[in-house]
Scaffold this motif. Structure first.
Motif, short mmCIF file in Angstrom:
data_model
loop_
_atom_site.label_atom_id
_atom_site.label_comp_id
_atom_site.label_asym_id
_atom_site.label_seq_id
_atom_site.Cartn_x
_atom_site.Cartn_y
_atom_site.Cartn_z
N ALA A 72 -10.49 4.17 -5.15
CA ALA A 72 -10.23 3.58 -3.84
C ALA A 72 -9.63 4.62 -2.90
O ALA A 72 -9.35 5.76 -3.30
CB ALA A 72 -9.27 2.40 -3.99
N ASP A 73 -9.42 4.23 -1.64
CA ASP A 73 -8.86 5.19 -0.69
C ASP A 73 -7.35 5.36 -0.86
O ASP A 73 -6.81 6.43 -0.60
CB ASP A 73 -9.18 4.77 0.75
N ARG A 74 -6.67 4.30 -1.33
CA ARG A 74 -5.22 4.37 -1.52
C ARG A 74 -4.81 3.51 -2.70
O ARG A 74 -5.58 2.66 -3.16
CB ARG A 74 -4.47 3.89 -0.26
N PRO A 108 -6.43 5.43 -6.09
CA PRO A 108 -7.24 6.46 -5.45
C PRO A 108 -7.63 7.60 -6.39
O PRO A 108 -7.62 8.77 -6.00
CB PRO A 108 -6.33 6.95 -4.32
N THR A 111 0.83 -1.21 0.00
CA THR A 111 0.00 0.00 0.00
C THR A 111 0.86 1.25 0.00
O THR A 111 1.88 1.31 0.69
CB THR A 111 -0.92 0.02 1.24
N SER A 137 -5.72 -1.48 -6.81
CA SER A 137 -6.67 -0.38 -6.70
C SER A 137 -5.94 0.95 -6.69
O SER A 137 -4.75 1.02 -6.31
CB SER A 137 -7.54 -0.53 -5.45
#
Length: 341
Positions: free
Chosen positions: A196-198, A174, A132, A172
């Motif tokens: 996505a968030d990250r 962001p 991440t 994914s």
């Protein structure tokens, strides 16, 4: 060293948006990109064309020239330069690791020494390893190219270090899907998600236990090129046999033939057969192994009629199942069940 968003190919598939990001890097440093564009044979008037693409070879040439000319392997993404040789240093710092898991953790840790603008973290849960990126400042016009390239750098290193494809199960991002979203399956594979968030991707955690296979000499050879880590294609997946076995065990109805298995693995049928052959196995052998295991489990643990077990593990009738089971184990299904009572 640098990285191409796409695997090596003569087909023009790399989005012009990534070329524009490199041009923005020149603008940030007040320098002229004309020389780099000319060397890569990219017409300046094409840069603002959203539908234009360049080949991996053109992008490799452009990236290598720009990183050396700007003396910034991050190409302007971060609040400070990453001088030429920085990513080579990251490779060296990680390459003495006993296995891929330790190497990735070292990469993430040492990356924090280079910039505080983003951090990379590796987490393991439920059989998946997830890499991440957390952003700590606004990356502006460089955001997409920075996040994509940072993920690709580490993925490329991981594949190179263990000399194997590291197949991604999901990735994914962001930001909303860009106009060139069709390039993303070529870059990452697996299930793709935008908004996505990250930025992150996941893969089977068993890759982390694989030993590193590259020595210092191989590292020096790799670093001579500008795009060593992501242009190289790693056709062999050292976990492919295990992944096929799991699909056959857990998703039997969906994995009934080579075409469906290949689709579930994001491979062509031809590639599936070739990679299994490189591992010294065949799809039929794996099917037989899994059928044998499942049948033996049911014979030992249940009282289901043999005919039902035969159908459950993919045989059309009890007779063909009994013949196959005897070839596998030397016993008929009934004799196997009685032996285990």
């Amino acid at each position: 060293m640098s990285s191409s968003p796409l695997r090596g190919s003569s087909r023009a598939a790399t989005p012009m948006a990534f070329v524009r990001a490199i041009v923005r890097g020149y603008e940030r440093y007040g320098m002229d990109p004309a020389g780099a564009l000319a060397e890569a044979q990219i017409p300046p008037h094409e840069i603002e064309n959203p539908n234009a693409r360049v080949t991996a070879a053109q992008f490799e040439t452009l990236s290598g020239h720009a990183m050396q000319e700007l003396d910034d392997e991050a190409l302007g993404w971060f609040s400070r330069r990453l001088p030429w040789g920085t990513y080579g240093m990251l490779c060296r710092a990680s390459n003495a690791s006993p296995d891929l898991g330790v190497a990735i953790k070292r990469w993430c840790r040492h990356h924090r020494l280079l910039t505080e603008d983003i951090t990379l973290d590796l987490d393991v849960a439920d059989g998946l390893a997830t890499l991440t990126i957390t952003e700590h400042r606004d990356l502006g016009v460089f955001r997409e190219f920075c996040l994509v390239s940072s993920l690709r750098f580490l993925h490329g290193y991981a594949c190179w270090a263990i000399d194997s494809r590291v197949s991604l199960s999901a990735a994914s991002f962001p930001f909303e899907a860009p106009p060139h979203r069709d390039a993303y399956p070529l870059m990452f594979g697996g299930e793709l998600r935008f908004g996505a968030d990250r930025a992150r991707y996941s893969f089977d955690e068993r890759y982390l236990a694989m030993p590193l296979l590259r020595d210092e000499r191989a590292l020096r050879t790799m670093l001579r090129r500008a795009l060593p880590l992501t242009v190289l294609q790693y056709r062999r997946d050292r976990l492919l046999g295990q992944r096929v076995r799991e699909l056959l065990r857990t998703r039997g109805p969906e994995a009934g033939n080579a075409e469906s298995i290949a689709a579930l693995l994001n491979l062509s049928t031809r590639t599936l057969h070739r990679q299994l052959q490189e591992e010294g196995m065949s799809l039929q052998t794996l099917k037989d192994e899994v059928r044998h295991e499942l049948a033996a489990e049911q014979l030992r643990r249940t009282e289901r009629p043999i005919k039902q077990i035969a159908l459950a593990v993919g045989f059309r009738n009890e007779k063909s199942f009994s013949r196959a089971f005897r070839a596998w184990s030397g016993l008929t299904p009934g004799a196997f069940r009685r032996r285990d009572l």
